[in-house]
Every structure is written in C-alpha cells, then in structure tokens.
Enzyme design. Structure first.
Site, mmCIF file in Angstrom:
data_model
loop_
_atom_site.group_PDB
_atom_site.id
_atom_site.type_symbol
_atom_site.label_atom_id
_atom_site.label_comp_id
_atom_site.label_asym_id
_atom_site.label_seq_id
_atom_site.Cartn_x
_atom_site.Cartn_y
_atom_site.Cartn_z
ATOM 1 C CB SER A 1 -0.972 -0.037 1.183
ATOM 2 O OG SER A 1 -1.996 0.922 1.018
ATOM 3 C CG ASP B 1 -6.406 -3.052 -4.160
ATOM 4 O OD1 ASP B 1 -7.246 -2.376 -3.546
ATOM 5 O OD2 ASP B 1 -5.188 -3.041 -3.897
ATOM 6 C CG HIS C 1 -5.498 -2.495 -0.346
ATOM 7 N ND1 HIS C 1 -4.693 -1.992 -1.355
ATOM 8 C CD2 HIS C 1 -5.057 -1.924 0.798
ATOM 9 C CE1 HIS C 1 -3.811 -1.148 -0.844
ATOM 10 N NE2 HIS C 1 -4.004 -1.098 0.455
#
Length: 253
Positions: A118, A193, A225
């Site tokens: 991320s 995602d 994600h």
C-alpha cells in the site's frame, strides 16, 4: 506453511526456502516500512513484528522506521508532509538506514532492499526509481503510482486540490520516473483491489515497458487490497524472498 492477517502469531515456514543470506561478513539490509500517514510500524507490540522477524530469519538486517507524517507524534510532525508526502517519507527512510548502519557496523549498505504494501509499496517503488544509489532492489505491493487516481479526499488532505497544486501531484506520481529504473523491481497487485485500483500497477508497468525497463509483475487474480488467503500470503513471502535473494544474496556472494 501458513501466515496471514488472520494468523498473525505464525510466520511462514518453508523447508525448501534456503537461508541464502546467512553467510560470514556483513548483513544485507531490508527496509520494511509503511511510512504513510495512516499507520505506524514502530510499536510496543510483540505481534507487530512477526513477519519482519521472518525476514530476519532469512539472513537480513531488517530496519523499520516511522518517518515524518506517520501518526501519533504531534501536529508539527503531521503537518510536515503537507504538499510533500513522498519525498519526505523517502528521505526519512534513508536517514534511518544510515543511522542504523552507524549504530551497527555489520550492516552492508552495498546490499539494501526495500519492501512494503500500500503506502509502503509506493514508498518502495519510489525508492528504487529515485534513489537507486541507496536502494538496490524493491518489492512494491499494491502501490499508488499515480496520485491523481487515488481517493480524492485522502490525497487532497495532504497535497491540496490538484487544480491548484498540479506540480505537487506530478512530483508525487511515479509514472514519469519509469525511464529511470535501473534496479530490480517487483510489482504485486490484487486484481480485485477496490482501494488502490490495479490500474496503478498497470500504468507503471506500461510506462516501464514503453521505456524498455525490465521489471516483474505478479498479479493476484482473486485478491483485494490485502490478501487474506493464508496459502497465498505464505507463497507471496517465498516469491518475494527468492526475488530479493537474487539481487542481494547471489550464490557465493
């Protein structure tokens, strides 16, 4: 082997994965940051370092640092990343790396990798694209590569409105940096995602291909994600370990 968010007290185990970096001499370094304003990694919590300990068990000196903008310090620290969310975070990782090497001379600054997910994925890709003199390989999971494409309110909180600060958005994005890639880079992204859309990795990969820069893309067809399937997560560790070892722990090196 099993490891994942649902089983944080277990680390991945794989008898076929050799500890390739445990040789005499200095240790290769693996930076393992998040680095963004949404979370901290440096915590007084034993279960917060299970995965990092696994990497240490593979023979790396693992360095975790929370730079400017990470939460829980003070307003001045929070505000210091206004209009400069990426460069400040990267600079602080380098400061932490050099401080660790000064405190522990056994760290080999000629073999430094960085991995993250991320925001940590963004930071990892940023590191090899803009500071290949410091970072020699990166694994970037679910990275934001084009800040124009990410959640509007989140980005505008730190970078302002894109119509007023286009230069800030351009500087924070990675697409234009693609021709500068000179280090091994692995991009990992879940194709389901809905937070950081797969378009981020696809856009950067397309720019790298257009620039003739070799790289590795690992798509996760059923993952969102944060992958939650323990087998997938465990195998991701093994694949990342092999990729990092090729760059930082060559046979006989």
């Amino acid at each position: 082997m099993s490891f994942g968010p649902a089983n944080r007290n277990s680390a991945p185990r794989c008898s076929s994965l050799p500890v390739t970096c445990q040789a005499a001499g200095k240790l290769p370094v693996l930076m393992d940051p998040y680095g963004g304003p949404a979370g901290r990694r440096v915590l007084a919590a034993l279960d917060g370092y299970v995965s990092s300990q696994w990497w240490a068990n593979q023979g790396y000196a693992v360095v975790i640092a929370d730079g400017r903008g990470t939460p829980g310090r003070d307003p001045a620290w929070d505000h210091s990343i206004h209009l400069d969310k990426g460069d400040a975070a990267l600079a602080d990782q380098i400061v932490a790396l050099h401080a660790a090497a000064e405190a522990f001379p056994d760290l080999d600054l000629r073999r430094v990798g960085i991995r993250g997910w991320s925001y940590g994925g963004y930071l990892s890709a940023l590191a090899v694209l803009r500071r290949p003199d410091v970072f020699h390989v990166a694994v970037a999971g679910a990275p934001v590569t084009d800040v124009y494409l990410y959640d509007t309110h989140y980005q505008e909180r730190f970078l302002g409105h894109p119509a007023e600060h286009a230069d800030v958005y351009d500087r924070g994005s990675l697409i234009a940096d693609a021709p500068n890639l000179s280090r091994p880079l692995m991009l990992i992204h879940g194709l389901a995602d809905d937070n950081v859309l797969p378009a981020h990795t696809l856009r950067l990969s397309a720019a790298l291909v257009a620039a003739g820069r070799p790289h590795t893309v690992l798509p996760l067809p059923a993952a969102s994600h944060m992958p939650t399937d323990t087998n997938v997560v465990a195998n991701l560790f093994a694949l990342q370990a092999e990729f990092l070892a090729r760059a930082l722990c060559p046979p006989g090196g």
